[in-house]
Scaffold this motif. Structure first.
Motif, short mmCIF file in Angstrom:
data_model
loop_
_atom_site.label_atom_id
_atom_site.label_comp_id
_atom_site.label_asym_id
_atom_site.label_seq_id
_atom_site.Cartn_x
_atom_site.Cartn_y
_atom_site.Cartn_z
N MET C 46 0.82 -1.21 0.00
CA MET C 46 0.00 0.00 0.00
C MET C 46 0.86 1.26 0.00
N VAL C 47 1.96 1.21 0.73
CA VAL C 47 2.85 2.37 0.71
C VAL C 47 3.37 2.59 -0.71
N ARG C 48 3.78 1.49 -1.35
CA ARG C 48 4.33 1.62 -2.70
C ARG C 48 3.27 2.14 -3.68
N ALA C 49 2.06 1.58 -3.56
CA ALA C 49 1.02 1.96 -4.52
C ALA C 49 0.55 3.40 -4.31
N SER C 50 0.69 3.90 -3.08
CA SER C 50 0.22 5.27 -2.85
C SER C 50 1.36 6.28 -2.99
N PHE C 275 -12.86 3.46 -6.73
CA PHE C 275 -11.63 2.70 -6.98
C PHE C 275 -11.64 2.07 -8.37
N ALA C 276 -12.74 1.37 -8.70
CA ALA C 276 -12.77 0.64 -9.96
C ALA C 276 -12.80 1.59 -11.16
N GLU C 277 -13.13 2.85 -10.90
CA GLU C 277 -13.24 3.80 -12.01
C GLU C 277 -12.06 4.76 -12.07
N ALA C 278 -11.13 4.61 -11.14
CA ALA C 278 -10.02 5.56 -11.11
C ALA C 278 -9.21 5.42 -12.39
N THR C 279 -9.19 6.52 -13.15
CA THR C 279 -8.63 6.42 -14.49
C THR C 279 -7.13 6.66 -14.53
N SER C 280 -6.65 7.59 -13.72
CA SER C 280 -5.22 7.88 -13.80
C SER C 280 -4.47 7.25 -12.64
N ASP C 281 -3.19 7.13 -12.80
CA ASP C 281 -2.36 6.54 -11.75
C ASP C 281 -2.40 7.37 -10.48
N LEU C 282 -2.40 8.69 -10.66
CA LEU C 282 -2.38 9.56 -9.49
C LEU C 282 -3.69 9.44 -8.71
N TYR C 283 -4.78 9.36 -9.43
CA TYR C 283 -6.11 9.19 -8.83
C TYR C 283 -6.12 7.91 -7.98
N LEU C 284 -5.66 6.81 -8.61
CA LEU C 284 -5.62 5.53 -7.92
C LEU C 284 -4.73 5.61 -6.67
N ALA C 285 -3.56 6.25 -6.85
CA ALA C 285 -2.63 6.38 -5.73
C ALA C 285 -3.26 7.16 -4.59
N ALA C 286 -4.02 8.20 -4.94
CA ALA C 286 -4.68 9.01 -3.91
C ALA C 286 -5.69 8.16 -3.14
N LEU C 287 -6.45 7.33 -3.87
CA LEU C 287 -7.42 6.48 -3.20
C LEU C 287 -6.72 5.46 -2.31
N ILE C 288 -5.63 4.91 -2.79
CA ILE C 288 -4.90 3.93 -1.96
C ILE C 288 -4.31 4.61 -0.73
N GLU C 289 -3.89 5.86 -0.89
CA GLU C 289 -3.37 6.57 0.28
C GLU C 289 -4.47 6.74 1.33
N ILE C 290 -5.68 6.99 0.86
CA ILE C 290 -6.80 7.06 1.82
C ILE C 290 -6.98 5.72 2.52
N GLY C 291 -6.86 4.64 1.74
CA GLY C 291 -6.95 3.31 2.33
C GLY C 291 -5.85 3.08 3.37
N LEU C 292 -4.64 3.54 3.04
CA LEU C 292 -3.51 3.38 3.96
C LEU C 292 -3.77 4.15 5.26
N LEU C 293 -4.30 5.34 5.10
CA LEU C 293 -4.61 6.18 6.25
C LEU C 293 -5.62 5.45 7.16
N LEU C 294 -6.63 4.88 6.53
CA LEU C 294 -7.66 4.14 7.26
C LEU C 294 -7.02 2.96 7.99
#
Lengths: 252, 280, 321
Positions: C46-50, C275-294
């Motif tokens: 998760m750290v890597r992906a975000s 998540f399933a609709e996140a089109t760009s890498d940065l968008y996805l990374a931002a969502l994963i960072e939220i997951g990491l925070l959680l």
């Protein structure tokens, strides 16, 4: 007016196990009565029936009658809470409330009763602690937690807690079994001092203790009261063979 | 306070506490009643045997989603149970110094991690490298959620096996590994099965971790490396869609799902009552 | 290893152990290690992906409230706010009910009624989140919109908390659904904590002439209070990460609104929805960072909760969620 404790045809059960069989006895007021017997003989159950603590255990049941200082304990309409206020109790293991200070422990019963005046509470706490021979040891640490004291001191806090509401009867369920000999001696001394003011019933597995502190003694075996007599009489010249076997160490 | 007032407070507080207990279970009864009322009419043979109909057509069923959920659960069990049970056995039996403490702590930590986070994890280690949503990724996520529950119940149950039994077997000269596998595990079996069923009941209704792993599928699945339908996913999709017929189907799906979860929970309870007669 | 292999006989004498034992030992240790590695892999992946989002926004991610996938501007504040507010609301409702129910089950209820109620409470916890969501959409939200919110608006409408149009879905609905979902955990763990309070404490109070309730108050609750705090924290951990039901009733709008009637968004729901609709890498990374925070927040809350619960009765058998 004091008439002691009158027990008639007392039976007690845990679920289906019949643990006390038709106990009948009259316990003298303002004296110390000891209850002895091997473990599992029903002696603890007996004194727990006197203040209706027996029924606290799920599945427990009692029949018969108990009168404590004129109060019919098992009469219909009698609230066990009311009974327990008249009768203090001290348990095997010291059980001060760990979240309360020594002072708060001692006055817990008063506060439950709705006493709010500071002066009354302070006075009662000091009196109870003096009665329990603890005042000099703890008067400077009344604010400390009840469990910070030694085991013997904790047990005396529990005695003070029971005495603070000025009960007419004090029940003691093997109060020294968790204590060392020095602490035990202190408690015994205390019992002797209290006996002029209170009716005391003490359960003990220690025959020497019974002989030292009590005027009368009852011997329980397998849920029956085998013999009840003046202590010296019972220990020197028992009438029942089973009592003799027990006090001479032939069984149990 | 007078004794009378104190008795009054006692009665009042008893009633308040009873009221609180009632309010805690009330939603369960309301939800169950509603599911029956709204869903029962749509639970019919078609529901279990047909695929979903396209938008606009009435009828159809969730056969693919029911099969999909059962497949996901089976696959998750295959992935998660061996590690979980052996891990539990390790925690109960090992005399290693640091690993048991760490594993126990991490199991509890993992148990508290939101399932959606585990979905993200499954996405990043399986979906991303494979470049597609798949049944495998969904099952992996469910297996990770099951793992701590299975580990901790297995540990607890293995610990309940009396030491005397173990010693008796060891005294016969049976090697330790045989004692563990042939005596200890079978004795704890009923309890471990309970733990397994509790774990399955817990993950059967999981939706969040499947959203971007199993993804869902309106047709029969094509293989473990392809997206697969699941009952909770289908319920979710139908619930937020604007069609009345789909809402009815969502209620029906919910009724079937809750039935599945409750049956497994009840079965677990029955196995538990066996556990105490079996072990003690 | 080579050393051991060179002196096999000495080794065998020093520790007379057969091959089967060694194999089993290895297998068991491997299973436990798998668990450890899994958690480790979770953090690392998760750290890597975000990482792209962390690099792009740094701490600003936690301090800004713009969530604009088109402009690739991401700030987590609306989600953090929504998560905290909905969880707080849930605890406000769930704590008194949960602890009250636990008191009933452990102290005050007649003995015969305790097992069936405890079992029902277990079932409340077993209902899948998506079904709570379904019920929330079709029963709870209309109920709030037609009855509760107008009534609240009329009586307490002077408070900013209860202003605005009644949508039904929104923060209030999310808080109530969450409360329903976490209350069985709080009840079950609190009950375990209360049952772990020694009988001698109850007897001390009863012998003083305390009523059942007074005994509960002065002996049981005070003794178990740190464990009760732990139970509440476990409930909080659940509420923070709960996803589906909240997603279905909170309204999903990334705004910071004071009113409980307004729609909001939580960390878990934004991941679920986008998540399933996140089109760009940065968008996805931002969502994963939220997951990491959680992840980080729930791990801290849960670890704290376990320690507190254990402090009362030793490692109390956790409710098996």
């Amino acid at each position: 007016m004091a008439d002691g404790i009158v027990v008639r045809d007392l039976n007690a059960w845990f679920g289906n196990a019949h643990v006390l069989h038709g106990i009948g006895v009259t316990i003298a007021p303002k004296a110390v009565t000891a209850v002895i017997g091997p473990s599992g003989c029903g002696k603890s159950t007996f004194i727990r029936c006197l203040n209706r603590m027996h029924e606290v255990v799920p599945g427990a049941r009692v029949t018969g009658s108990v009168r404590v200082e004129g109060l019919d304990v098992y009469a219909p309409g009698i609230d066990p809470v009311q009974v327990r206020r008249k009768i203090g109790m001290v348990f095997q293991k010291p059980n001060p409330f760990p979240t309360m200070s020594v002072f708060d422990n001692v006055v817990a019963g008063l506060r439950l009763g709705g006493v709010r005046e500071r002066s009354v509470i302070d006075e009662a706490a000091e009196r109870a602690l003096r009665q329990a021979a603890l005042w000099d040891e703890v008067k400077d640490q009344l604010g400390k937690s009840g469990v910070s004291l030694s085991g013997g001191q904790q047990q005396r806090v529990c005695i003070a807690r029971a005495l603070a509401v000025e009960p007419e009867v004090l029940l003691m369920d093997e109060p020294c079994s968790a204590l060392d000999p020095i602490a035990t001696a202190k408690i015994e001394e205390l019992i002797l001092e209290l006996r002029s003011t209170l009716t005391i019933v003490i359960v003990t597995h220690n025959m020497q203790q019974a002989a030292r502190v009590s005027e009368s003694t009852g011997f329980f075996l397998l849920g029956e009261l085998v013999e009840f007599d003046v202590t010296r009489q019972l220990f020197t010249n028992p009438r029942d063979k089973r009592t003799e076997d027990y006090i001479t160490g032939r069984f149990g | 306070m007078t004794p009378r007032a104190r008795r009054g407070v006692n009665v009042l507080m008893s009633w308040l506490a009873a009221l609180a207990a009632g309010l805690v279970v009330l939603p369960l009864l309301m939800i169950f009643a509603f599911l029956l009322w709204q869903g029962a009419s749509a639970v019919n043979l078609d529901f279990f045997t047909h695929l979903p109909k396209p938008v606009g057509e009435v009828g159809g069923g969730m056969a693919n989603a029911i099969v999909g959920t059962l497949m996901l659960l089976a696959l998750a069990a295959v992935l998660g149970l061996p590690v979980g049970i052996l891990g539990g056995l390790y925690l109960a039996e090992s005399r290693d110094r640091r690993l048991p403490w760490l594993a126990r702590f991490l199991a509890d930590v993992l148990n508290g991690v939101p399932s959606i986070v585990i979905g993200i994890f499954a996405y990043s280690v399986i979906v991303l490298p494979m470049r597609r949503f798949s049944a495998l990724a969904g099952a992996f996520a469910l297996a990770v959620i099951m793992l701590p529950i299975v580990v901790r119940t297995s540990e607890e149950l293995v610990r309940l096996v009396p030491a005397s039994l173990r010693e008796a077997a060891l005294a016969l000269g049976i090697p330790q590994w045989k004692v563990l596998l042939r005596v200890v595990l079978p004795t704890a079996r009923a309890g471990i099965i309970t733990g397994v069923m509790v774990a399955i009941a817990r993950v059967a209704g999981e939706t969040a971790p499947l959203l971007f792993t199993a993804f869902g599928n309106r047709f029969w699945h094509q293989g473990l490396d392809q997206p697969i339908a699941a009952l909770p996913l289908q319920i979710f999709a139908y619930a937020i869609a604007p069609y009345d017929d789909w809402h009815r189907q969502a209620w029906a799906g919910a009724l079937v799902l809750i039935g599945l979860v409750f049956v497994v929970s009840f079965a677990a309870r029955l196995a538990t009552s066996g556990r105490f007669t079996g072990v003690r | 290893m080579a050393v051991v292999a060179a002196v096999p006989r000495v080794e065998a004498q020093a520790a007379p152990r057969n091959l089967g034992d060694q194999v089993l030992r290895l297998v068991l240790r491997a299973a436990a290690l798998t668990l450890v590695l899994l958690v480790l892999a979770m953090v690392v992946s998760m750290v890597r992906a975000s990482w792209p989002a962390m690099r792009a926004f740094g701490w600003r991610f936690l301090a800004t409230s713009t969530w604009d996938p088109v402009a690739e501007q991401f700030g987590a504040i609306p989600f953090v706010y929504g998560t905290l507010l909905s969880s707080l609301l849930a605890l406000l409702i769930a704590v008194p009910l949960g602890i009250g129910a636990a008191i009933y089950l452990a102290e005050l209820a007649p003995a015969w009624i305790r097992p069936p109620i405890a079992f029902l409470v277990e079932l409340v916890a077993a209902v899948p989140s998506v079904i709570y969501g379904l019920w929330g959409i079709f029963v709870l939200a209309p109920l709030l919109r037609v009855w509760v919110q107008p009534a609240l608006g009329k009586t307490l409408g002077f408070l900013p908390l209860f202003q605005g149009p009644p949508y039904g879905v929104g923060m209030l609905a999310a808080g109530i659904i969450l409360a329903i979902m976490v209350v069985p955990y709080i009840t079950a763990v609190s009950r375990e904590v209360l049952l772990a309070v020694p009988t001698s404490q109850r007897e001390a109070a009863l012998a003083l002439g305390a009523t059942r309730w007074e005994t509960t108050r002065i002996a049981v609750l005070r003794y178990g209070r740190s464990g009760l705090v732990g139970a509440i924290l476990l409930g909080l951990g659940r509420a923070l990460g709960e996803t589906m039901a909240v997603t279905m009733v909170i309204g999903n709008r990334p705004e910071v609104a004071v009113s409980l009637f307004a729609p909001g968004y939580t960390m878990a729901s934004v991941v679920a929805n986008e998540f399933a609709e996140a089109t760009s890498d940065l968008y996805l990374a931002a969502l994963i960072e939220i997951g990491l925070l959680l992840f980080v927040v729930t791990v801290i809350v849960n670890a704290l909760a376990r320690l507190l619960v254990w402090s009362v009765g030793g490692p109390v058998k956790a409710v098996r969620e």
